[in-house]
Scaffold this motif. Structure first.
Motif, mmCIF file in Angstrom:
data_model
loop_
_atom_site.group_PDB
_atom_site.id
_atom_site.type_symbol
_atom_site.label_atom_id
_atom_site.label_comp_id
_atom_site.label_asym_id
_atom_site.label_seq_id
_atom_site.Cartn_x
_atom_site.Cartn_y
_atom_site.Cartn_z
ATOM 1 N N ARG A 139 9.554 53.890 37.261
ATOM 2 C CA ARG A 139 8.993 53.682 38.600
ATOM 3 C C ARG A 139 9.273 52.284 39.108
ATOM 4 N NH1 ARG A 139 3.495 55.133 37.091
ATOM 5 N NH2 ARG A 139 2.873 53.387 38.394
ATOM 6 N N ILE A 140 9.010 51.281 38.275
ATOM 7 C CA ILE A 140 9.202 49.894 38.712
ATOM 8 C C ILE A 140 10.685 49.610 38.929
ATOM 9 C CG2 ILE A 140 8.858 47.474 38.102
ATOM 10 C CD1 ILE A 140 6.301 49.126 38.830
ATOM 11 N N ARG A 141 11.524 50.144 38.056
ATOM 12 C CA ARG A 141 12.964 49.954 38.232
ATOM 13 C C ARG A 141 13.444 50.603 39.542
ATOM 14 N NH1 ARG A 141 16.775 48.815 34.998
ATOM 15 N NH2 ARG A 141 17.966 50.674 35.607
ATOM 16 N N ALA A 142 13.024 51.840 39.791
ATOM 17 C CA ALA A 142 13.438 52.539 41.003
ATOM 18 C C ALA A 142 12.951 51.806 42.248
ATOM 19 C CB ALA A 142 12.905 53.972 40.985
ATOM 20 N N LEU A 143 11.733 51.311 42.190
ATOM 21 C CA LEU A 143 11.160 50.584 43.320
ATOM 22 C C LEU A 143 11.945 49.315 43.616
ATOM 23 C CD1 LEU A 143 8.792 50.318 45.322
ATOM 24 C CD2 LEU A 143 7.484 49.214 43.494
ATOM 25 N N ALA A 144 12.352 48.609 42.574
ATOM 26 C CA ALA A 144 13.075 47.351 42.761
ATOM 27 C C ALA A 144 14.516 47.578 43.200
ATOM 28 C CB ALA A 144 13.046 46.547 41.470
ATOM 29 N N LEU A 145 15.138 48.621 42.672
ATOM 30 C CA LEU A 145 16.558 48.850 42.940
ATOM 31 C C LEU A 145 16.821 49.532 44.276
ATOM 32 C CD1 LEU A 145 17.532 49.952 39.324
ATOM 33 C CD2 LEU A 145 18.381 47.903 40.502
ATOM 34 N N ASP A 146 15.797 50.174 44.847
ATOM 35 C CA ASP A 146 15.943 50.849 46.144
ATOM 36 C C ASP A 146 15.192 50.062 47.210
ATOM 37 O OD1 ASP A 146 16.089 52.472 48.329
ATOM 38 O OD2 ASP A 146 15.273 54.257 47.361
ATOM 39 N N ALA A 147 15.934 49.309 48.001
ATOM 40 C CA ALA A 147 15.319 48.444 49.014
ATOM 41 C C ALA A 147 14.613 49.234 50.106
ATOM 42 C CB ALA A 147 16.382 47.539 49.636
ATOM 43 N N GLU A 148 14.895 50.536 50.204
ATOM 44 C CA GLU A 148 14.277 51.353 51.248
ATOM 45 C C GLU A 148 12.948 51.957 50.796
ATOM 46 O OE1 GLU A 148 15.572 51.516 54.301
ATOM 47 O OE2 GLU A 148 17.062 50.103 53.537
ATOM 48 N N GLU A 149 12.673 51.916 49.503
ATOM 49 C CA GLU A 149 11.454 52.554 49.001
ATOM 50 C C GLU A 149 10.225 51.694 49.310
ATOM 51 O OE1 GLU A 149 9.614 54.513 44.919
ATOM 52 O OE2 GLU A 149 11.770 54.128 45.103
ATOM 53 N N ILE A 150 9.187 52.322 49.829
ATOM 54 C CA ILE A 150 7.948 51.613 50.178
ATOM 55 C C ILE A 150 6.986 51.721 49.009
ATOM 56 C CG2 ILE A 150 5.991 51.512 51.763
ATOM 57 C CD1 ILE A 150 7.836 52.776 53.889
ATOM 58 N N PRO A 151 6.557 50.587 48.433
ATOM 59 C CA PRO A 151 5.662 50.650 47.269
ATOM 60 C C PRO A 151 4.250 51.047 47.657
ATOM 61 C CG PRO A 151 6.026 48.374 47.926
ATOM 62 C CD PRO A 151 6.930 49.211 48.785
ATOM 63 N N ASP A 152 3.583 51.803 46.783
ATOM 64 C CA ASP A 152 2.174 52.100 47.030
ATOM 65 C C ASP A 152 1.327 50.965 46.442
ATOM 66 O OD1 ASP A 152 1.756 52.517 44.300
ATOM 67 O OD2 ASP A 152 1.755 54.686 44.462
ATOM 68 N N PRO A 153 0.042 50.881 46.822
ATOM 69 C CA PRO A 153 -0.791 49.755 46.366
ATOM 70 C C PRO A 153 -0.876 49.619 44.851
ATOM 71 C CG PRO A 153 -1.857 50.899 48.189
ATOM 72 C CD PRO A 153 -0.666 51.737 47.806
ATOM 73 N N PHE A 172 15.197 45.025 33.311
ATOM 74 C CA PHE A 172 16.479 45.221 33.999
ATOM 75 C C PHE A 172 17.621 44.659 33.161
ATOM 76 C CE2 PHE A 172 13.119 45.053 37.100
ATOM 77 C CZ PHE A 172 13.403 46.121 37.944
ATOM 78 N N THR A 173 18.812 45.137 33.427
ATOM 79 C CA THR A 173 19.979 44.601 32.739
ATOM 80 C C THR A 173 20.271 43.194 33.264
ATOM 81 O OG1 THR A 173 21.578 45.421 34.353
ATOM 82 C CG2 THR A 173 20.939 46.932 32.574
ATOM 83 N N VAL A 174 21.127 42.494 32.538
ATOM 84 C CA VAL A 174 21.521 41.144 32.954
ATOM 85 C C VAL A 174 22.180 41.186 34.334
ATOM 86 C CG1 VAL A 174 23.027 39.193 32.392
ATOM 87 C CG2 VAL A 174 21.779 40.362 30.572
ATOM 88 N N GLU A 175 22.898 42.246 34.630
ATOM 89 C CA GLU A 175 23.559 42.363 35.934
ATOM 90 C C GLU A 175 22.563 42.724 37.036
ATOM 91 O OE1 GLU A 175 26.248 42.647 32.690
ATOM 92 O OE2 GLU A 175 24.593 44.045 33.152
ATOM 93 N N GLU A 176 21.572 43.548 36.705
ATOM 94 C CA GLU A 176 20.627 44.017 37.726
ATOM 95 C C GLU A 176 19.627 42.947 38.153
ATOM 96 O OE1 GLU A 176 20.186 48.750 36.466
ATOM 97 O OE2 GLU A 176 18.890 47.217 35.554
ATOM 98 N N TYR A 177 19.136 42.161 37.188
ATOM 99 C CA TYR A 177 17.988 41.308 37.479
ATOM 100 C C TYR A 177 18.223 40.330 38.635
ATOM 101 C CZ TYR A 177 13.993 38.265 36.956
ATOM 102 O OH TYR A 177 12.861 37.539 37.204
ATOM 103 N N PRO A 178 19.378 39.640 38.716
ATOM 104 C CA PRO A 178 19.572 38.737 39.867
ATOM 105 C C PRO A 178 19.515 39.465 41.207
ATOM 106 C CG PRO A 178 21.170 38.271 38.138
ATOM 107 C CD PRO A 178 20.487 39.548 37.752
ATOM 108 N N GLN A 179 19.872 40.750 41.213
ATOM 109 C CA GLN A 179 19.869 41.516 42.464
ATOM 110 C C GLN A 179 18.464 41.907 42.908
ATOM 111 O OE1 GLN A 179 22.531 44.917 42.075
ATOM 112 N NE2 GLN A 179 23.790 43.799 40.596
ATOM 113 N N VAL A 180 17.526 42.049 41.960
ATOM 114 C CA VAL A 180 16.188 42.556 42.295
ATOM 115 C C VAL A 180 15.111 41.474 42.262
ATOM 116 C CG1 VAL A 180 16.765 44.861 41.431
ATOM 117 C CG2 VAL A 180 15.646 43.225 39.908
ATOM 118 N N ARG A 181 15.449 40.279 41.798
ATOM 119 C CA ARG A 181 14.432 39.248 41.595
ATOM 120 C C ARG A 181 13.655 38.951 42.875
ATOM 121 N NH1 ARG A 181 17.050 34.778 38.473
ATOM 122 N NH2 ARG A 181 18.322 34.724 40.370
#
Length: 218
Positions: A139-153, A172-181
């Protein structure tokens, strides 16, 4: 599933069944924050920027949360936020053990020696397009990687708590983390109460919990 339970699942390495290496005291303090937020969501306490206001002196629906409430209040109706966190964090090892046992009792984890491995995926969590993520890490990965997803409280709070104990980079992977930070920081900032608690958790990291729990600044 409670914030404390999902935070512990985030902190467990699913490969080894042991906790990820985290900064000193950070999991205990973030778990204390998770319990405060759970009590706040249940309207047992009210959390102000610098204080916890006790709204109920007993919480009969959960012995675990009632024990946390009694630890916080110690007969007081208003407790400084840092003091409340310190009182809970001093019981950190017990709180972690009890949370792990709750997950074992629910059939989410199984214990093998000193490891805790997932034996089923935690409760399903529906999202807007009909898909579902039945794993808090997914859930947290999907939320971070999809900029269009609206998080619930609920997930906003989890993101804030994970930030408090420096967990994000481990999900996150080493490649993913800078993109989602930056997105993770923006999500964490959506919850005022969660951010106040995370700031207090980070400030407490290098201080004497005993003195703070007793109401004395170190």
């Amino acid at each position: 599933m409670t914030f404390a339970e999902e935070l512990v699942l985030l902190a467990l390495d699913p490969g080894t069944g042991k906790f990820h290496p985290l900064p000193r005291k950070s999991l205990e303090l973030s778990l204390a924050g998770a319990l405060l937020l759970e009590l706040s969501f249940q309207e047992v306490i009210d959390t102000e920027p610098d204080a916890v206001v006790i709204l109920q002196t007993k919480f009969k629906r959960s012995q675990f949360l009632d024990a946390a409430l009694q630890t916080i209040r110690e007969g007081e109706d208003r407790v400084p936020l840092r003091q409340a966190l310190a009182r809970l964090a001093l019981q950190g090892h017990m709180l972690i053990s009890r949370t792990l046992q709750r997950l074992v009792d629910q059939g989410v984890l199984t214990q093998r020696d000193n490891s805790f491995l997932w034996i089923k995926r935690p409760l399903l969590h529906p999202i807007a397009d009909g898909e579902s993520y039945d794993n808090v890490v997914d859930r947290i990965r999907a939320l971070a990687l999809d900029a269009e997803e609206i998080p619930d409280p609920h997930d906003v709070v989890l993101v804030a708590l994970a930030e408090g104990c420096k967990l994000h980079s481990l999900l996150f992977t080493v490649e993913e983390y800078p993109q989602v930070r930056e997105r993770l920081k923006a999500i964490a900032a959506m919850d005022f109460v969660g951010q106040a608690i995370v700031r207090a958790v980070q400030d407490l990291g290098e201080r004497s919990l005993l003195e703070l729990a007793a109401g004395r600044e170190s």
